[in-house]
Design an enzyme around this catalytic site. Structure first.
Site, short mmCIF file in Angstrom:
data_model
loop_
_atom_site.label_atom_id
_atom_site.label_comp_id
_atom_site.label_asym_id
_atom_site.label_seq_id
_atom_site.Cartn_x
_atom_site.Cartn_y
_atom_site.Cartn_z
N TYR A 12 0.80 -1.23 -0.09
CA TYR A 12 -0.01 0.16 -0.05
C TYR A 12 0.78 1.24 -0.06
O TYR A 12 0.84 2.17 -0.86
CB TYR A 12 -0.78 0.21 1.21
N ASP A 32 9.72 -7.31 -3.37
CA ASP A 32 8.20 -7.65 -2.63
C ASP A 32 8.09 -9.35 -2.88
O ASP A 32 8.48 -9.85 -3.69
CB ASP A 32 7.15 -6.68 -3.33
N ASN A 36 1.21 -9.55 0.86
CA ASN A 36 0.30 -8.59 1.26
C ASN A 36 0.10 -7.54 -0.01
O ASN A 36 0.15 -6.47 0.36
CB ASN A 36 0.17 -7.90 2.50
N ALA A 82 8.78 -3.60 3.77
CA ALA A 82 8.35 -4.68 3.92
C ALA A 82 8.18 -5.11 5.46
O ALA A 82 9.47 -5.30 6.27
CB ALA A 82 9.43 -5.70 3.18
N SER A 125 5.96 3.90 13.25
CA SER A 125 4.35 4.02 13.33
C SER A 125 4.36 4.70 14.59
O SER A 125 5.20 4.70 15.58
CB SER A 125 3.80 2.58 13.77
N TYR A 149 3.55 -6.12 17.66
CA TYR A 149 3.82 -5.31 16.44
C TYR A 149 4.50 -3.97 16.83
O TYR A 149 5.66 -3.53 16.10
CB TYR A 149 2.46 -4.90 15.74
N LYS A 153 8.50 -2.43 15.81
CA LYS A 153 8.62 -1.02 15.21
C LYS A 153 9.80 -0.50 16.29
O LYS A 153 10.48 0.27 15.66
CB LYS A 153 7.49 -0.43 15.28
N LEU A 200 -10.15 1.46 9.91
CA LEU A 200 -11.56 2.25 9.74
C LEU A 200 -11.83 2.59 8.35
O LEU A 200 -13.02 2.20 7.76
CB LEU A 200 -11.45 3.34 10.49
C1 UD1 Z 1 -4.50 0.87 13.38
C2 UD1 Z 1 -3.36 -0.12 13.97
C3 UD1 Z 1 -1.97 0.78 13.82
C4 UD1 Z 1 -1.76 0.97 12.33
C5 UD1 Z 1 -2.91 2.00 12.07
C6 UD1 Z 1 -2.67 2.48 10.54
C7 UD1 Z 1 -4.59 -1.14 15.64
C8 UD1 Z 1 -4.97 -1.42 16.98
N1 UD1 Z 1 -3.56 -0.38 15.33
O1 UD1 Z 1 -4.31 2.21 14.28
O2 UD1 Z 1 -0.79 -0.23 14.22
O3 UD1 Z 1 -0.42 1.78 12.59
O4 UD1 Z 1 -4.07 1.26 12.06
O5 UD1 Z 1 -3.39 1.69 9.58
O6 UD1 Z 1 -4.96 -2.01 14.85
N2 UD1 Z 1 -12.73 1.94 14.24
C9 UD1 Z 1 -14.04 1.85 14.39
N3 UD1 Z 1 -14.80 0.83 13.79
C10 UD1 Z 1 -13.84 0.04 12.93
C11 UD1 Z 1 -12.56 0.28 12.73
C12 UD1 Z 1 -11.87 1.25 13.56
O7 UD1 Z 1 -14.90 2.36 15.15
O8 UD1 Z 1 -14.55 -1.07 12.38
C13 UD1 Z 1 -12.14 3.34 15.08
C14 UD1 Z 1 -11.04 2.87 15.97
O9 UD1 Z 1 -11.67 2.51 17.28
C15 UD1 Z 1 -10.27 4.03 16.13
C16 UD1 Z 1 -10.50 4.37 14.85
O10 UD1 Z 1 -11.50 3.88 13.95
O11 UD1 Z 1 -10.89 4.96 17.02
C17 UD1 Z 1 -9.18 4.22 13.81
O12 UD1 Z 1 -9.00 2.78 14.01
P1 UD1 Z 1 -8.06 2.07 12.84
O13 UD1 Z 1 -8.23 2.55 11.37
O14 UD1 Z 1 -8.00 0.53 13.01
O15 UD1 Z 1 -6.59 2.75 13.09
P2 UD1 Z 1 -5.79 2.46 14.70
O16 UD1 Z 1 -6.29 1.83 15.56
O17 UD1 Z 1 -5.49 4.03 14.87
#
Ligand code: UD1
Length: 335
Positions: A12, A32, A36, A82, A125, A149, A153, A200
């Protein structure tokens, strides 16, 4: 024109950086193992760049392959993407994470030492801040880790610091990413999780396509204005440009640096959902779910040092992040 080795260059962040590097006049060479990354990324890069970048298929744990690669190329700088990055999986498989992330870094550094290549940009990170005490987070904030993880890092950063102290020829650009999201403006490359996404924005994208029924918002009782978690989302093209600036600084000064790459602006889960709804043209459904274990309420970068040292400023807005993600998702479905 400098030749730059990108480990994980089909992934990505690596693929977006590959484009930015080529556009800045450098020659990217990708290593690579495609564990993934989609098989068609080199073709997509070729489409974007006008020619196919050189791709070596293999692992950063393969010392012999690395030796051959360095022996046959005049590599100026290595960018090391990587790595394994799923926090949840890392808790089940800490040894696999140590082998790939730390073992991979060590194997790469040994190959670099043998080849007298001493400059590397390292993907770190915001995870290395553990549970941050100050928001926004400056680079000199205390570090820690809450999962294997994050441990790999941080340990990687520390190894690089020790190496730099041992021999002044080494110079490292250590980049602490906040939350990279979005896709290339062309819609040709982007994030492509094989399974149900953990993060998210890829999850919201699947709600927008109708593949998933609704977003589960993990907690609405955080001490934030709307009660949902706040993160510093940065457009992956801004992140890629940050890598080019880091590389140029390493080449120009021979000095290393340790920097946050973020926007400095925190956004809540509901704000991101609303912005994605604007991008795809409909209100996206959500339900409130319990907090996700291990989540912190707020993570947000202090971006001052990257601005001062590299002149780096994230330019793209949350709406740009969502619109580019949506363009990539809909274009990919049409392919
Ligand atoms: C995650 C990773 C982190 C990585 C980052 C970048 C975890 C615990 N951490 O961070 O190592 O560097 O992504 O991609 O996985 N959320 C929801 N619903 C969902 C998914 C997420 O409400 O289905 C919320 C989470 O609670 C958080 C926010 O969205 O508040 C961001 O979540 P996410 O995208 O998973 O990122 P991080 O947890 O910050």
């Amino acid at each position: 024109m400098a030749t730059i080795l990108l480990t994980g260059g089909a992934g990505y962040i690596g693929s977006h950086t590959c484009v930015a590097l080529a556009q800045a006049g450098h020659r990217p060479v990708i290593l690579d193992d495609f564990s993934n990354a989609a098989e068609d990324v080199p073709d997509r890069l070729a489409h974007l760049l006008g020619s196919t970048p050189e791709v070596w298929r293999g692992s950063v744990l393969d010392a012999e392959l690395l030796a051959r690669l360095f022996a046959t190329h005049d590599i100026a700088v290595v960018m090391h993407f990587a790595a394994l990055k799923a926090v949840g999986v890392s808790m089940q498989r800490p040894l696999d994470y140590a082998r790939t992330n730390l073992g991979g870094l060590m194997t790469l550094l040994e190959a670099m030492r043998t080849a007298s290549v001493h400059r590397l940009v390292y993907s770190s990170s915001a995870m290395v801040y553990g549970l941050p005490e100050t928001i926004p987070i400056p680079e000199d904030a205390p570090t820690g880790f809450a999962n294997p993880y994050g441990y790999t890092k941080l340990a990687g950063e520390q190894l690089l610091e020790q190496l730099a102290a041992s021999d002044p020829r080494w110079a490292f650009g250590i980049l602490r990413y906040f939350n990279p999201v979005g896709a290339h403006a062309s819609g040709l490359i982007g994030e492509d999780p094989a399974d149900i996404p953990n993060n998210l924005m890829p999850y919201i994208a699947r709600v927008a396509t109708g593949e998933l029924p609704h977003l589960q918002v993990f907690g609405d009782d955080y001490p934030t204005p709307d009660g949902t978690g706040i993160r510093d989302y940065i457009h992956v093209e801004d992140l890629a440009e940050g890598h080019v600036l880091s590389l140029q600084s390493l080449m120009r000064t021979g000095q290393g640096h340790l920097l946050n790459l973020g926007t400095g602006q925190g956004r809540s889960v509901l704000e991101v959902l609303a912005a994605y709804g604007r991008a795809c043209g409909r209100t996206l459904p959500h339900v409130i779910a319990p907090r996700r274990p291990g989540d912190v309420p707020i993570l947000c970068a202090d971006p001052t040092r990257a601005a001062e040292l590299l002149g780096f400023r994230a330019r793209r807005s949350l709406d740009d992040m969502c619109a580019s993600s949506w363009r990539w998702i809909t274009r990919r479905q049409g392919d």
